[in-house]
Design a protein around this motif. Structure first.
Motif, short mmCIF file in Angstrom:
data_model
loop_
_atom_site.label_atom_id
_atom_site.label_comp_id
_atom_site.label_asym_id
_atom_site.label_seq_id
_atom_site.Cartn_x
_atom_site.Cartn_y
_atom_site.Cartn_z
N GLY A 26 0.90 -1.17 0.35
CA GLY A 26 0.13 0.12 -0.25
C GLY A 26 0.66 1.30 -0.02
O GLY A 26 0.26 2.07 -0.17
N ASP A 27 2.30 0.99 -0.09
CA ASP A 27 2.89 2.48 0.14
C ASP A 27 4.10 1.87 -0.38
O ASP A 27 4.51 1.09 -0.82
CB ASP A 27 3.28 2.44 1.36
CG ASP A 27 4.20 4.04 2.02
OD1 ASP A 27 3.31 5.13 0.35
OD2 ASP A 27 4.25 4.72 2.73
N GLY A 28 4.86 2.62 -0.63
CA GLY A 28 6.46 2.30 -1.17
C GLY A 28 5.93 2.54 -2.79
O GLY A 28 7.00 2.42 -2.95
N THR A 29 4.83 2.97 -3.78
CA THR A 29 5.31 3.20 -4.96
C THR A 29 5.64 3.94 -5.56
O THR A 29 6.67 3.57 -7.13
CB THR A 29 3.65 3.49 -5.34
OG1 THR A 29 3.24 4.98 -4.95
CG2 THR A 29 2.28 2.50 -4.45
N THR B 290 4.34 8.43 8.86
CA THR B 290 5.77 8.74 7.60
C THR B 290 4.70 8.42 6.53
O THR B 290 5.66 9.05 5.75
CB THR B 290 6.56 7.97 8.40
OG1 THR B 290 6.99 7.86 9.37
CG2 THR B 290 7.77 7.66 6.49
N ALA B 291 4.12 7.50 6.58
CA ALA B 291 2.91 7.30 4.95
C ALA B 291 2.40 8.24 4.74
O ALA B 291 2.18 8.53 3.57
CB ALA B 291 2.03 5.75 5.39
N MET B 292 2.35 9.78 5.66
CA MET B 292 1.25 11.00 5.01
C MET B 292 2.20 11.70 4.83
O MET B 292 1.30 12.27 4.58
CB MET B 292 -0.07 10.81 6.64
CG MET B 292 -0.86 9.65 6.68
SD MET B 292 -2.26 10.59 7.93
CE MET B 292 -2.97 8.96 8.60
N GLY C 169 4.46 14.20 3.61
CA GLY C 169 4.13 15.19 2.30
C GLY C 169 3.22 15.03 1.74
O GLY C 169 3.23 15.08 -0.39
N LYS C 170 2.14 14.54 1.48
CA LYS C 170 0.30 14.04 1.35
C LYS C 170 -0.47 14.86 1.31
O LYS C 170 0.26 15.48 3.47
CB LYS C 170 0.29 13.19 1.51
CG LYS C 170 0.81 11.76 1.39
CD LYS C 170 1.38 10.83 0.19
CE LYS C 170 2.27 9.68 0.18
NZ LYS C 170 3.01 10.48 -1.12
N GLY C 171 -1.79 15.08 1.00
CA GLY C 171 -2.01 16.12 1.41
C GLY C 171 -2.80 16.16 3.44
O GLY C 171 -3.78 17.52 3.53
N ASP D 29 -5.35 5.43 2.39
CA ASP D 29 -5.44 3.70 1.88
C ASP D 29 -3.90 3.85 2.18
O ASP D 29 -3.79 2.43 2.40
CB ASP D 29 -5.01 4.03 0.25
CG ASP D 29 -6.85 4.00 0.35
OD1 ASP D 29 -7.67 3.50 1.42
OD2 ASP D 29 -7.34 4.79 -0.91
N ASP D 30 -2.62 4.83 2.18
CA ASP D 30 -1.09 3.87 2.13
C ASP D 30 -1.00 4.24 3.93
O ASP D 30 -0.19 3.02 4.41
CB ASP D 30 -0.40 5.65 2.01
CG ASP D 30 -0.02 5.50 0.36
OD1 ASP D 30 -1.03 4.79 -0.74
OD2 ASP D 30 0.76 6.55 -0.08
N SER D 31 -1.81 5.18 4.60
CA SER D 31 -1.30 4.45 5.99
C SER D 31 -1.50 3.54 6.26
O SER D 31 -1.41 2.52 7.12
CB SER D 31 -1.74 6.13 6.57
OG SER D 31 -1.39 5.89 7.68
MG MG Z 1 4.84 7.35 0.42
#
Ligand code: MG
Ligand code: ADP
Length: 550
Positions: free
Chosen positions: A86-89, A152-154, A156-158, A380-382
């Motif tokens: 779900g992350d690292g794409t 961390t997964a969030m 840099g995102k909205g 979703d990534d999170s």
């Molecule tokens: Mg990410």
């Protein structure tokens, strides 16, 4: 002798390799600027004019409508990453692109593609070993780390501005849906609400059904509710065959109608008998039945989606039954509260206070539709990384720390490999450094300085040393709370290596019909590719030149 049809196109040897490598690199280049906390967003406009603004690698690539076959292999890397963790794409694709770039140089020095492939595979294997050895163990009780993972997964995102709140909600949500069989994040449904601010987002431990009660005379809310889940209709059963009913006098008509009413009455009575206070019905509810239900004080919802019925069953401990007469008290679920509430101007039914909410709903709020959509992607990534962490129990520091460490250790390892594969292993090590380098570039830092700094700190034994994208300093990422699941990294390395190796081993491209936008495309009606569009890149449509245009 000609064995191919006239329309087919064939590109062989070095040309084929070059074409594919260029295509693969262009894909990676197109998402590179979005990587990391300081990564930029992209605005994607489809042919229908609908707009997506995102920072999410896999979303960008899916929206880009790429149809060059080799480019698609790189897109698949991001899709696998999305499905698995779900992350690292973005990272996965950027690494794949850099593996191709490094390979290109070695191919020019006449290193054989097979040798390269072998070296890459060996290096990837070793890299996984190194990471597994260095990974930090995390248990379910270590909530702080789970929250950090989610944050961390969030980054840099909205969602970043409210990441404290959102990360807490994400961790609660994942823990709530965890059961003996594992964790299915499908059981976390996300309700997007436009209006008000992200900070007003909340987690409902239960299910929200996007429906209203069917009749205004039904109660708005029911406490301590026994919930019936019926996947059928509360209507008079149609006769199997088109029967003609001849009515000869008014009494007979009345009798006929009475009979219908009687049937509906019985259905409602059955629900009353088993003690249902609320009923979710998959199909329609006859007006007369609605009236009876309202009279009995039962809150009824019609045309509930089968997914919703399943979620309700999970949450309330009830069972979905498809024959009304077959529903028994045992099949009823229980909820402390079932109520119709207003969410951003829409009425919804909230089913809450359930024993163990195996199904939860995240209500995400945001100023505009585009904003909420992008928050949802970050969430979703999170959800993915928290799930992965709970399943695997191993995490790594972020900020380019693992990649810097791998580069260092793989260069040592290369010496033990020897032969020409050694060069491939070294190339692999160099390729991984694309992550810290890109993090630095995107943060407006000098990538050379940052890399030199990182290398020396790792050389000094600081495994967790990574790049703080905000200050430009090299710091201990674990102490800073920038952590990612081990699997984000191992999966990215694995899929990136596989895709790169697959592309490198191709020395012949035979396309039945027109390989879209191939260099020899002579019908002239295709627009020329952008700066990155040489050598068969026209197949990426207007986005072909994206890499070069950034
Ligand atoms: Mg990410
Ligand atoms: P991906 O699609 O690969 O997840 P992202 O844009 O989410 O791409 O960026 C992920 C990268 O950003 C990872 O290498 C991660 O370690 C790094 N990162 C996340 N938060 C920070 C931070 N606070 N400081 C430095 N790097 C960070």
């Amino acid at each position: 002798m000609i064995v191919l049809s006239e329309e087919s196109q064939r590109t062989s040897g070095k040309d084929a390799q070059n074409m594919n490598i260029t295509a693969g690199k262009a894909v990676a280049e197109s998402v590179r600027t979005t990587l990391g906390p300081k990564g930029m967003d992209k605005m994607l406009v489809d042919s229908g004019g609908s707009v997506v603004v995102t920072n999410d690698g896999v979303t960008i690539l899916k929206e880009m409508d790429i149809d060059h076959p080799a480019a698609n292999m790189i897109v698949e890397v991001s899709e696998t990453q999305e499905d698995e963790v779900g992350d690292g794409t973005t990272s996965a694709v950027v690494v794949a692109g850099e593996l191709l770039d490094q390979a290109e140089e070695l191919l020019d020095q006449d290193i054989h593609a097979t040798t390269l492939a072998q070296g890459y595979r060996q290096a990837a294997e070793k890299a996984k070993e190194i990471l597994e050895e260095d990974a930090i163990e995390v248990t379910e009780d270590d909530r702080e780390t789970l929250v950090e993972i989610a944050q961390t997964a969030m980054t840099g995102k909205g969602a970043e501005n409210s990441k404290d709140l959102l990360a807490d909600l994400v961790v609660d949500a994942v823990l709530a849906v965890k059961d003996e069989d594992g964790i299915d994040t499908e059981n976390v449904s996300v309700e997007k609400v436009v209006g008000s601010s992200i900070d007003q987002s909340e987690l409902v431990e239960g299910v929200i059904v996007d429906k209203e009660r069917v009749d205004e005379n039904m109660p708005y809310a029911v406490e301590d509710a026994n919930v019936a889940l019926f996947d059928g209709a509360i209507e008079v059963k149609e006769t199997e065959i088109d029967a003609e009913v001849n009515v000869t006098d008014p009494d007979q008509l009345q009798q006929f109608l009475d009979q219908e009413e009687e049937q509906l009455r019985e259905m409602v009575d059955h629900l009353v008998d088993i003690g249902a206070d609320v009923v979710f019905v998959g199909d329609g509810i006859d007006d007369m039945a609605q009236h009876y239900l309202a009279q009995e004080g039962i809150l009824a919802v019609r045309r509930a989606k089968s997914d919703d019925l399943k979620r309700l069953a999970r949450a309330t401990g009830g069972r979905v039954v498809s024959n009304l007469e077959d529903i028994e008290s045992d099949d009823l679920g229980f909820a402390g509260s079932v109520a119709q509430k207003d969410v951003g101007g829409d009425e919804r039914i909230f089913v809450e206070d359930v024993e163990e909410a195996k199904s939860v709903t995240l209500i995400l709020r945001g100023g505009t539709e585009h904003v909420v959509d992008e928050i949802e992607r970050a969430i979703d990534d999170s959800l993915g990384v928290v799930r992965t962490t709970l399943l695997d129990g191993q995490v790594l520091p972020g900020g380019g720390a693992p990649e810097a460490e791998l580069a260092l250790q793989l260069r040592d390892f290369a010496d033990s490999v020897g032969g020409r594969e050694q060069l491939a292993v070294e190339a692999f090590a160099d390729a991984l450094e694309v992550i810290p380098r890109t993090l630095a570039e995107n943060a407006g830092l000098d990538p050379i300085d940052s890399l030199v700094d990182l290398r020396s700190r790792h050389d000094g034994g600081e495994f967790g040393a990574g790049l703080d994208a905000y200050t430009g300093d090299v710091i201990d990422m674990e102490a800073e709370g920038v952590v990612e699941p081990l699997r984000v990294k191992t999966q990215a390395i694995e899929s990136a290596t596989e895709a790169a190796v697959m592309i490198l081993r191709i020395d012949d491209v035979i396309a039945a019909g027109d390989l879209k936008g191939g260099g020899s495309d002579d019908d002239g009606d295709e627009p020329a590719g952008g700066p990155g569009g040489a050598g068969g890149m026209g197949g990426m449509g207007g986005m072909g030149g994206m890499g070069g245009a950034m």
